[in-house]
Design a protein around this motif. Sequence first.
Motif: not given
Ligand code: FE2
Length: 471
Positions: A155, A242, A152, A122
């Motif tokens: 995440h 995503e 990201e 990520e």
């Molecule tokens: Fe991701």
Amino acid sequence: MSLVDIDAKIPNNVDLAGDRRLQRALEQWQPKFIRWWEELGPAAFQGNSVYLRTAVGVGQEGWANFGYVSMPEYRWGVFLADPEPARTIAFGDHKGQDVWQEVPGEYRADLRRLLVVQGDTEPASVEQQRQLGLTAPSLYDMRNLFQVNVEEGRHLWAMVYLLQRYFGRDGRDEADAMLERHSGDADNPRILGAFNEPTPDWLSFFMFTYFTDRDGKYQLASLRESAFDPLSRTCDFMLKEEAHHMFVGASGVGRVVQRTAELMREHDTDDVHPYGGINLDVLQKYVNFHFSVSLDLFGAETSTNAANYFAAGLKGRFQEERRDDDHQLKNDLRDVPECTAEGITTRRVTQLAALNETLREDYVEDCQKGVDRWNRTLADAGIDTVIRLPHVGFHRQVGTFRDHHLSPDGRLVADDEWLDGAGRWLPTDADRDHVRSLMQPVTEPGKMAGWVAPPSRGIHQKPVDYEYVRI
Ligand SMILES: [Fe+2]
Ligand SMILES: [Fe+2]
């Protein structure tokens, strides 16, 4: 429905306030994350207002709020999808039993490894993409880049939460290490190969979000099946975000194809470089590169680790529950490719041994869908060139094809033919230089660089010429 504490220092729906130790640990990690973001996140425009989506809850409508925010002030939070009542384990040796709310001792090391490998990708992609804001083809694209980047980042938060909540001191150490490994760092690189490749231009970015983020989709979808329920719920929510990354890639490459087709027709030539476009053969080489490095992320064709993860219930298959088999896979057989100097054959193994290959095949099928759409754009423009995914054995560093050279159409080739062909099959320095020369920033609302077509619509019902980033 889990309650959302949106005003907390760390927005969350996991009742952080009720676990002071964990809250303190995460609040100690938070400034390290911000420091990392400021040092290795987007290299420019950190102080500008960007029209971003922020997750504020996990309900049908409530999870995506749009508004102007400067990136370091983005509200990175911890959100798990709502629990599925009476959920049971769908596969492996514990099939039919209740899912776990805590980590079973015997699976601690494996689960920790799965979280670390996923989590590491990520921040890696944020690092890879950090220079791209400087050459964005439009404010619309710049905004999408930053949206992908902040998500990201979130995440990473998602994996760090699980590590710190369920793995104590080990988890805290792993959380710190996530910010210490860096993409492409010679001494302390990111864990997986594709995440150490630079993303030097926007064509690479669109290819990365199409091919490499799509690996992420398949990994997350397999982890969503996990018997470890907090991981399953985390991945379920990550997959919502995503989907936008997939969109950025698919539509981004699609718009390049469209622009190239327009230039080809307008000037009645295959060579649109003099007109500021990207030739189809260069596009094909980028596809070859990004597809092949992304295939490597799925691992070798057969894997004891993957078999163990599945048997233990840690990681399932893509859409496990929709599959019509015993979900244990010890007796079912399938063929996997095997490459030797004599040629490509197959070898029969248990489905359990071949899980990496099965996931890779599902991924390839998904990749083909976008390629088909790009080809329809070409066909509609009366162009008979077709973009193709290369053979799965082309340019591979992992698995049975690793020690062999294959052409994009799947022929075993000798070293000299490989050296000869590589310049036609993979981007050359000259190709990359040309693409980079086109990357002139465009920061006027509604204006678009000449190598890419405008999108068909804007973000969140805003017009394409909306001021997505305030410059
Ligand atoms: Fe991701
Ligand atoms: Fe992503």
